[in-house]
Design a protein around this motif. Structure first.
Motif, PDB file in Angstrom:
ATOM      1  N   PHE A   1      -6.512   1.420 -10.329  1.00 44.80           N
ATOM      2  CA  PHE A   1      -7.031   2.223  -9.231  1.00 44.80           C
ATOM      3  C   PHE A   1      -6.637   3.687  -9.356  1.00 44.80           C
ATOM      4  O   PHE A   1      -5.586   4.016  -9.892  1.00 44.80           O
ATOM      5  CB  PHE A   1      -6.500   1.687  -7.899  1.00 44.80           C
ATOM      6  CG  PHE A   1      -6.987   0.299  -7.573  1.00 44.80           C
ATOM      7  CD1 PHE A   1      -8.072   0.112  -6.747  1.00 44.80           C
ATOM      8  CD2 PHE A   1      -6.361  -0.810  -8.113  1.00 44.80           C
ATOM      9  CE1 PHE A   1      -8.522  -1.161  -6.446  1.00 44.80           C
ATOM     10  CE2 PHE A   1      -6.802  -2.086  -7.812  1.00 44.80           C
ATOM     11  CZ  PHE A   1      -7.891  -2.262  -6.984  1.00 44.80           C
TER      12      PHE A   1
ATOM     13  N   ARG B   1       1.084  -3.229 -14.864  1.00 45.87           N
ATOM     14  CA  ARG B   1       0.672  -4.364 -14.049  1.00 45.87           C
ATOM     15  C   ARG B   1      -0.654  -4.931 -14.560  1.00 45.87           C
ATOM     16  O   ARG B   1      -0.834  -6.146 -14.649  1.00 45.87           O
ATOM     17  CB  ARG B   1       0.540  -3.907 -12.592  1.00 45.87           C
ATOM     18  CG  ARG B   1       0.085  -4.978 -11.643  1.00 45.87           C
ATOM     19  CD  ARG B   1       0.007  -4.461 -10.227  1.00 45.87           C
ATOM     20  NE  ARG B   1      -0.953  -3.366 -10.107  1.00 45.87           N
ATOM     21  CZ  ARG B   1      -1.118  -2.645  -9.006  1.00 45.87           C
ATOM     22  NH1 ARG B   1      -0.391  -2.879  -7.948  1.00 45.87           N
ATOM     23  NH2 ARG B   1      -2.012  -1.680  -8.971  1.00 45.87           N
TER      24      ARG B   1
ATOM     25  N   ALA C   1      -2.395   2.084  -6.089  1.00 45.07           N
ATOM     26  CA  ALA C   1      -2.338   0.828  -5.329  1.00 45.07           C
ATOM     27  C   ALA C   1      -1.088   0.013  -5.670  1.00 45.07           C
ATOM     28  O   ALA C   1      -1.155  -1.170  -5.955  1.00 45.07           O
ATOM     29  CB  ALA C   1      -3.609  -0.009  -5.538  1.00 45.07           C
ATOM     30  N   LEU C   2       0.054   0.683  -5.620  1.00 46.46           N
ATOM     31  CA  LEU C   2       1.320  -0.040  -5.796  1.00 46.46           C
ATOM     32  C   LEU C   2       1.845  -0.413  -4.414  1.00 46.46           C
ATOM     33  O   LEU C   2       1.655   0.331  -3.453  1.00 46.46           O
ATOM     34  CB  LEU C   2       2.354   0.851  -6.488  1.00 46.46           C
ATOM     35  CG  LEU C   2       2.008   1.341  -7.885  1.00 46.46           C
ATOM     36  CD1 LEU C   2       3.110   2.266  -8.393  1.00 46.46           C
ATOM     37  CD2 LEU C   2       1.841   0.171  -8.837  1.00 46.46           C
ATOM     38  N   LEU C   3       2.516  -1.555  -4.311  1.00 44.84           N
ATOM     39  CA  LEU C   3       3.138  -1.918  -3.045  1.00 44.84           C
ATOM     40  C   LEU C   3       4.433  -1.125  -2.906  1.00 44.84           C
ATOM     41  O   LEU C   3       5.344  -1.298  -3.720  1.00 44.84           O
ATOM     42  CB  LEU C   3       3.439  -3.422  -2.997  1.00 44.84           C
ATOM     43  CG  LEU C   3       2.243  -4.353  -3.156  1.00 44.84           C
ATOM     44  CD1 LEU C   3       2.687  -5.806  -3.003  1.00 44.84           C
ATOM     45  CD2 LEU C   3       1.162  -4.028  -2.151  1.00 44.84           C
ATOM     46  N   PRO C   4       4.529  -0.264  -1.890  1.00 41.52           N
ATOM     47  CA  PRO C   4       5.722   0.589  -1.790  1.00 41.52           C
ATOM     48  C   PRO C   4       6.994  -0.198  -1.511  1.00 41.52           C
ATOM     49  O   PRO C   4       8.081   0.307  -1.741  1.00 41.52           O
ATOM     50  CB  PRO C   4       5.388   1.539  -0.627  1.00 41.52           C
ATOM     51  CG  PRO C   4       4.273   0.913   0.109  1.00 41.52           C
ATOM     52  CD  PRO C   4       3.529   0.049  -0.859  1.00 41.52           C
ATOM     53  N   TRP C   5       6.848  -1.437  -0.996  1.00 44.15           N
ATOM     54  CA  TRP C   5       8.053  -2.212  -0.674  1.00 44.15           C
ATOM     55  C   TRP C   5       8.481  -3.104  -1.826  1.00 44.15           C
ATOM     56  O   TRP C   5       9.350  -3.933  -1.675  1.00 44.15           O
ATOM     57  CB  TRP C   5       7.832  -3.049   0.580  1.00 44.15           C
ATOM     58  CG  TRP C   5       6.616  -3.901   0.529  1.00 44.15           C
ATOM     59  CD1 TRP C   5       6.517  -5.149  -0.002  1.00 44.15           C
ATOM     60  CD2 TRP C   5       5.323  -3.567   1.012  1.00 44.15           C
ATOM     61  NE1 TRP C   5       5.237  -5.605   0.108  1.00 44.15           N
ATOM     62  CE2 TRP C   5       4.475  -4.659   0.735  1.00 44.15           C
ATOM     63  CE3 TRP C   5       4.779  -2.439   1.650  1.00 44.15           C
ATOM     64  CZ2 TRP C   5       3.129  -4.664   1.069  1.00 44.15           C
ATOM     65  CZ3 TRP C   5       3.444  -2.456   1.977  1.00 44.15           C
ATOM     66  CH2 TRP C   5       2.630  -3.551   1.695  1.00 44.15           C
TER      67      TRP C   5
END
Lengths: 274, 255
Positions: free
Chosen positions: B77, B142, B81-85
């Motif tokens: 993306f 990823r 679109a990485l999960l910050p948590w």
């Protein structure tokens, strides 16, 4: 360019002065020790005022007398007598209200049909002063504890639903698309992307809901309870015993501070990625 | 595995965004989609990735994805679109968790993609601690972790500054040279297109149609040394697109 002019004339053409700074501000930062200091100053002012007679004893009690009353209450065992039932009512009511609120809020956030049905309903229930419903709850659930649980549960439920579905709505949709593009299932997307993404806003919704719960607790206890902080305050008020009244009110304040402290710790621990 | 678009057309309500697009994405090649803004190139990529359903036409997969492939069509993306948590490692683990892999194999995959994207030292870092370039490297790692048959890259370098973009282009070239992958690369940057594309597809403005196709035969690894030739190709592309871009720029957008 500028340098050339300088070397040519050998002197600055006009008086030089630094450019005035006009940026900065609008960025709150934590400042330590201010809150306790302000609190202390206020207490000392009231103490001095009541002792010197500037503030009449009918207006405000002496803070030292309030502290003494609190101490006596703690020593005599009266504090526990009132605090334990209050905490139980608050605990049970909040647990019911928050879990139902978060559960339904997530469902509203995830399913259009549930949203279409429940959002207007919640909007209609939200502005009702829940304390006005206490007589109704007494008829439904009886005069004893259950009606108080129900009142607190209902009162914390509505703000929690609104906060939760707002939180779910605000989860970045590209993250959801990312999950889908990697073949994550619906459940994995909900538990690994939607819920953690909504969690910070759900926590701040909890803060508000619990504060509302404390207000409702007091109101419910004022309207019909033998023991409890609210009942204690009501008795003190009808006898115009200002020391006791303020002692009760400070217990509530401390309760609020404790809640805010606990949620602050949870935020620190769980949201260290922010 | 090869992808084929057969006269795909799509409309958002009354607005036709693309019409009659037929295209083949050959195995082991990078196909770049370029075109003026609003020509539907990102929509086309979403259609290719199965995130959107085309109104007309079909997307076909020819042949089976190679063995060991966990997610045949894998997206990269623009905004990472990485999960910050989740940490760097956690973000990569996210896309492996729902596949039945032995713990050791999972660890092996993560170690391998971290090494390939030179992120091994950053596996415990939070996304907020990383620069934009590093974040996109994590997103690339990823994507590589699921061993895609086709990578779908949606303006992957557009959110980065030009120096970082240069570095990441080199990374992409190195990754492809070591293990050639199939990719569709959407960009509005012609420099990226001539540096990374084996085939460049020029789309017209809305409704997007294929206006031209350009093959560049210079191997990716040698393109850094072929600046003159590439500049000529880029000029050629620009001359095709200029009028379209100008017209697209003056168009009113309806949402």
């Amino acid at each position: 360019m500028v340098d050339q002019t300088h070397s040519a004339t050998g002197a600055r053409p006009v008086a030089a002065r630094p450019i005035a700074f006009r940026g900065g501000g609008f960025a709150p930062r934590p400042v330590r020790h201010v809150a306790p200091a302000l609190f202390l100053v206020l207490i000392v002012l009231v103490e001095a005022g009541t002792r010197s007679g500037i503030i009449s004893n009918l207006t405000l009690p002496r803070p030292s007398a309030v502290a003494l009353t609190l101490y006596d209450l703690a020593v005599s065992g009266g504090l526990m007598q009132h605090l334990v039932p209050s905490m139980r009512r608050l605990g049970v009511g909040i647990a019911l209200g928050l879990s139902a609120g978060i559960g339904l809020g997530v469902l509203i956030g995830l399913f259009s049909l549930i949203r279409a049905g429940l959002v207007p309903l919640v909007a209609a229930l939200f502005p009702i002063p829940k304390i006005a419903l206490l007589p109704l709850f007494v008829i439904w659930f009886g005069i004893d504890e259950t009606s108080k649980y129900a009142l607190i549960a209902f009162g914390t439920f509505t703000p929690m639903v609104v906060a939760t579905y707002g939180a779910v709505d605000n989860v970045d949709r590209t993250l959801v698309r990312m999950g889908q593009s990697f073949g994550l299932g619906w459940w994995a997307i909900v538990t690994k992307i939607v819920m953690p993404g909504a969690f910070p806003a759900i926590l701040s919704g909890m803060r508000v809901a619990i504060a509302i719960g404390i207000i409702l607790l007091t109101a419910a206890e004022m309207l019909g309870a033998e023991y409890g902080i609210g009942a204690y305050i009501l008795t003190a008020g009808s006898l115009y015993d200002l020391e006791k009244l303020f002692a009760g009110v400070s217990i509530l304040s401390m309760l609020g501070l404790m809640v805010s402290f606990v949620i602050g710790r949870i935020e620190k621990r769980m949201l260290d990625w922010r | 595995m090869q992808l084929e678009l057969v006269s795909v057309g799509h409309a958002y309500g009354p607005v036709e965004v693309m019409a009659d697009i037929s295209l083949t994405v050959p195995t082991g090649r990078i196909v770049c989609l370029v075109g003026p803004s609003g020509c539907g190139k990102s929509t086309l990529l979403r259609i290719l990735g199965g995130l959107e359903r085309p109104d007309r036409g079909a997307v076909l997969q020819l042949g089976q994805p190679p063995a060991g492939c966990l997610n045949p069509l894998t997206y990269v993306f623009q905004h990472f679109a990485l999960l910050p948590w989740r940490t760097v490692e956690g973000n990569i683990r996210l896309v492996l968790e729902h596949h039945h892999l032995a713990a050791a194999e999972r660890r092996e995959i993560i170690d391998d993609v971290l090494a390939r994207t030179r992120l091994t030292d950053f596996r415990a870092a939070w996304p907020r601690q990383l620069s934009g370039g590093m974040r996109q490297r994590v997103a690339l790692a990823r994507a590589l972790a699921v061993r895609p048959a086709v990578m779908l890259l949606d303006e992957p370098l557009s959110a980065l500054d030009s120096q970082t973009r240069e570095l990441l282009m080199d990374d992409l070239v190195a990754l492809w040279t070591r293990a050639p992958f199939t990719a569709v690369y959407v960009t509005h940057n012609l420099d990226e297109a001539v540096r990374l594309g084996h085939r460049i597809v020029v789309l017209s403005r809305r409704p997007g149609r294929i206006r031209a196709m350009l093959d560049i035969d210079i191997p990716l690894a040698e393109r850094a040394g072929a600046a003159g030739e590439l500049a000529a190709r880029q000029a050629e592309l620009w001359s095709m697109m200029r009028a379209e871009a100008e017209a697209a720029d003056r168009e009113l957008s309806d949402g």
